[in-house]
Design a protein around this motif. Sequence first.
Motif, PDB file in Angstrom:
ATOM      1  N   TYR A   1       1.555   4.176   1.275  1.00 30.22           N
ATOM      2  CA  TYR A   1       1.162   4.919   2.473  1.00 30.22           C
ATOM      3  C   TYR A   1       2.340   4.943   3.416  1.00 30.22           C
ATOM      4  CZ  TYR A   1      -1.489   5.955   6.740  1.00 30.22           C
ATOM      5  OH  TYR A   1      -1.952   6.508   7.897  1.00 30.22           O
TER       6      TYR A   1
ATOM      7  N   VAL B   1      -4.172  10.549   3.685  1.00 32.70           N
ATOM      8  CA  VAL B   1      -5.144   9.461   3.851  1.00 32.70           C
ATOM      9  C   VAL B   1      -5.994   9.707   5.088  1.00 32.70           C
ATOM     10  CG1 VAL B   1      -5.412   6.989   4.268  1.00 32.70           C
ATOM     11  CG2 VAL B   1      -3.755   7.791   2.592  1.00 32.70           C
TER      12      VAL B   1
ATOM     13  N   VAL C   1       0.835  -1.189   0.000  1.00 30.95           N
ATOM     14  CA  VAL C   1       0.000   0.000   0.000  1.00 30.95           C
ATOM     15  C   VAL C   1       0.874   1.244   0.000  1.00 30.95           C
ATOM     16  CG1 VAL C   1      -1.743   1.288   1.292  1.00 30.95           C
ATOM     17  CG2 VAL C   1      -1.841  -1.205   1.206  1.00 30.95           C
TER      18      VAL C   1
ATOM     19  N   TYR D   1     -10.457   4.206   2.886  1.00 22.61           N
ATOM     20  CA  TYR D   1      -9.316   4.843   3.555  1.00 22.61           C
ATOM     21  C   TYR D   1      -8.984   4.148   4.873  1.00 22.61           C
ATOM     22  CZ  TYR D   1      -9.844   8.469   0.043  1.00 22.61           C
ATOM     23  OH  TYR D   1      -9.914   9.142  -1.150  1.00 22.61           O
TER      24      TYR D   1
ATOM     25  N   ARG E   1      -6.886   1.229   3.862  1.00 18.33           N
ATOM     26  CA  ARG E   1      -5.523   1.650   3.520  1.00 18.33           C
ATOM     27  C   ARG E   1      -4.694   1.878   4.778  1.00 18.33           C
ATOM     28  NH1 ARG E   1      -5.786   5.913  -1.492  1.00 18.33           N
ATOM     29  NH2 ARG E   1      -3.627   6.241  -0.855  1.00 18.33           N
TER      30      ARG E   1
END
Length: 454
Positions: free
Chosen positions: A258, A268, A256, A287, A290
Motif C-alpha cells: 500500500y 484501497v 502491507v 480495507y 490495510r
Amino acid sequence: MDGLFDVPRPGGGGGGGSLAANTHASAPLAVRMRPRTLDELVGQEQLRAPGAPLRQLIENDQSMSLLLWGPPGTGKTTIASIVSQQTDRRFVEVSAVSAGVKEVRAAIDTARAELVATGRETVLFVDEVHRFSKAQQDALLPGVENRWVTLVAATTENPFFSVISPLLSRSLLLRLEPLTDDDVRAVVRQALTDERGLAGRFTIDDDALEHLVRLAGGDARRSLTYLEAAAGAATSTGSTTIDLATAETAVDQAAVRYDRQGDQHYDVTSAFIKSVRGSDADAALHYLARMMVAGEDPRFIARRLMIIASEDIGLADPTALTTAVAAAQTVQLIGMPEAQLTLAHATIALAVAPKSNAVTTAIGAAMADVKAGKIGPVPAHLRDAHYSGAKKLGHGATYTYSHDAPYGIAEQQYAPDVVLDATYYQPTSLGAEAAVKERWERVRRLVRGRRATG
C-alpha cells in the motif's frame, strides 16, 4: 554525486554498464538474480511477446524513451537494466527521492559528452519519477528530445496524474501487471537452484514456500529478500532445509502493499468506501486494516466516514453522521493506536446501517437546475421585511407564520415559480427514512395544497 548511480564497467574501465552485468557474490540475492535478458523476465507476457514494442525496441536497438508503470517488484528496474545490457548502452540511475534539477542536468550533460566522444549511448533510469517536481521533470526533456539519453522512467502511480504531458507524449508507456503467485513461486525456485543464487545449497518445504509466496504479495524482489533471510536463518541452525518454522522466524510479517501516495492509496480507499456502501462490514474492516497498518492518516479515514454518512446513508439512519463525527473528534482527541478502535466502531456502524442516497440525489438535482439557469426571483412574501421601506415593496406582506398555522405547517409558495413543482428529495422506504418518507409526503401535501394532489 548525490542521487546519481553510475555503474562501472567490469574490469574497472570508464563508462557504465548494466546492473545485471555488475553484480558480485556479496550483493543481495534480489540483485544477483536480476534477469539479464527479456526472456528471463518472469511475468509480463504482454511485454515479452514476439512483436511487442519492448521486444522490438531492444532487438532493433531503437532509441526510444520508456515510461514503466506498475506495482513494486514487477520488473521496472530490471527492464531498464535489460535495455542497457542488450543494447550495449551505459546505465545511469537517478533517484527521484534524492536528486534535484542539478543532478538531472549533470547526468544528461555527461551522457551527451559520452555520446559525442565515443558514440556510446546512455540509459538514464529514473526511479519513482512521480516524486519529481514539474521543474525536475522539465529538466529531462532536452535529453529526451535530442536523444542524448534513452530515458527509462519508473512509477507506481498513474502517470496521467503524476507525469507532465510533454514527457508522457515523448515516451512509450508500458503498463506492468502484478505478478501472480505462480510467477513469484517460479522466481523463488529459480533462486534456489541458480548459480547466481543459492546454487542448490538449500531445499525448501512446500508449506514454507507457500508462506514466502503469500507474504511477498506479488513482489518478486520481496520474495527473494525473504528467501535470503530464511536461508540465513537455516544456516544459523546448521540446516540446509528451509521449513515453515524457519521461514516464519526469518520473516516476522509482510509489509502491507500500500503506497499512501500512489495508486494503492486510491484503490484501497475506493474499495473501503464501496464496501461500507455495499454493507459488507467484513470487507470494510479488511480495507480499514490495510490503511491503518500502512500508516494512513486516521483523520483522512474519519473524513471519508463522515462523507459516507451523508452520501450513502443519509436519513435512513440519522445517527450515522453523529457516529462518524464523534469518531472524527475521538481521533483528534486520543490519536493512534487507540483511535483504531473508534474507526472500526464507526466503520461497522456505517456498514450495517440501512442505506439511502436520497440526500445525494436531492442536492445533485437541485444544483443541476440552478446550473441550468432555473433561478427565479424569491417570492415577495418570503423576502426580508426587516428594513425600512420593505413593506412599501410588498416584502413579507402576505407571509403566513408557520407556527400560527394548523400542525405548524402553512400552505404557501416557497420555491420560485421556475422550480415550483420540483421534487428533489425523494426518500426511500429503507430504515428510518421510511417514516421520513411518510411524513414528507403528508407535509408536502399540506404545504403545496391543491398543487401537491393535482
